[in-house]
Design a protein around this motif. Sequence first.
Motif, short mmCIF file in Angstrom:
data_model
loop_
_atom_site.label_atom_id
_atom_site.label_comp_id
_atom_site.label_asym_id
_atom_site.label_seq_id
_atom_site.Cartn_x
_atom_site.Cartn_y
_atom_site.Cartn_z
N HIS A 1 21.64 -10.18 -6.81
CA HIS A 1 20.79 -10.24 -5.62
C HIS A 1 19.36 -9.87 -5.97
N VAL B 1 16.23 -8.30 -4.81
CA VAL B 1 15.84 -7.36 -3.76
C VAL B 1 14.48 -7.75 -3.21
N ALA C 1 16.95 -3.39 -12.77
CA ALA C 1 18.18 -3.95 -12.20
C ALA C 1 19.33 -2.98 -12.39
N SER D 1 17.32 -0.66 -6.93
CA SER D 1 18.59 -1.33 -7.17
C SER D 1 19.65 -0.25 -7.42
N LEU E 1 24.54 -2.67 -1.78
CA LEU E 1 25.26 -3.93 -1.92
C LEU E 1 26.68 -3.81 -1.38
N ALA F 1 18.49 -0.54 -1.88
CA ALA F 1 19.09 -1.83 -1.54
C ALA F 1 20.59 -1.78 -1.83
N THR G 1 22.82 -10.88 -14.99
CA THR G 1 21.74 -9.94 -14.71
C THR G 1 20.62 -10.09 -15.72
N SER H 1 21.81 -6.24 -8.67
CA SER H 1 20.56 -6.58 -8.00
C SER H 1 19.41 -6.31 -8.94
N ILE H 2 18.32 -7.03 -8.70
CA ILE H 2 17.11 -6.86 -9.51
C ILE H 2 15.94 -6.65 -8.56
N SER H 3 15.07 -5.70 -8.90
CA SER H 3 13.94 -5.36 -8.04
C SER H 3 12.64 -5.38 -8.83
N TYR I 1 14.64 2.48 -10.00
CA TYR I 1 13.53 1.93 -9.24
C TYR I 1 12.23 2.11 -9.99
#
Length: 258
Positions: A83, A85, A128, A107, A74, A72, A145, A98-100, A256
């Motif tokens: 964001h 994800v 993240a 991320s 950015l 993902a 975050t 980003s956080i997944s 990830y």
Amino acid sequence: MAADRIIFPDWPAPANVVALATTRNGLAGFAGASVEPYSRFNLGDHVDDLPASVSKNRDALLSACDGLNAIAWLQQVHGTEVHLVSAERGEVAVADASISHIQGLASVVLTADCLPVLFCKIDGSAVAAAHAGWRGLLAGVLANTVKAFNCPPQELMAWCGPAISQAHFEVGPEVYRAFVDGFAGVPKEQIDAAFSPSINKQGHFYADLNALAKAQLHNLGVAWIGGGDLCTYADAERFYSFRRDGQTGRQVSLIYRR
């Protein structure tokens, strides 16, 4: 993957969490498609490198990571947006973190002196990545975050990736004053400890991004905080550095769930 090519955090993350930081030296069997001044494994698509070269480098990174389905990316703006994800791929999000929660969806942040910070929940259920230059750090990108995990900070761990070290990061008095006046949750004595007077310019300082970030994360209550021992400016063999070279590439810090 050799440490001169890929760096893996030395942290007690759960087994299902994969985290890494790239170098300019590429991957085993693929040094990278970019040429000077971006040689070799530039992953930034906003630095005037050939788009085909960046695409080859990004595809190689994706293929090299076991259990990774997508990254993902950015559009980073030195801000504080985080964001979330999702599996639906739309436009590239404008955000600096980003956080997944999704297995196989990474991320990632691009850096070339700014501080990348990777996060995960201790139970491995979310990860993240955050991009913390001094402006974003001051404005609260790391605090945002941590908040985005929507859990007690004591359930999180954080690793600080390759960034410019204090010895090479000279800033003006306005930067020091901005942190004293507005760095949330960090007492002045800890801020003062992260700024040492410049020997070159009166009133200027050498700023320690790692120390500032770790102080805030510690005060927020993050359970484990580490890393911060890799300098992008000093290690030209492995890292891109904007302050050292100006026109240059970008490495990534990526995380990830497998």
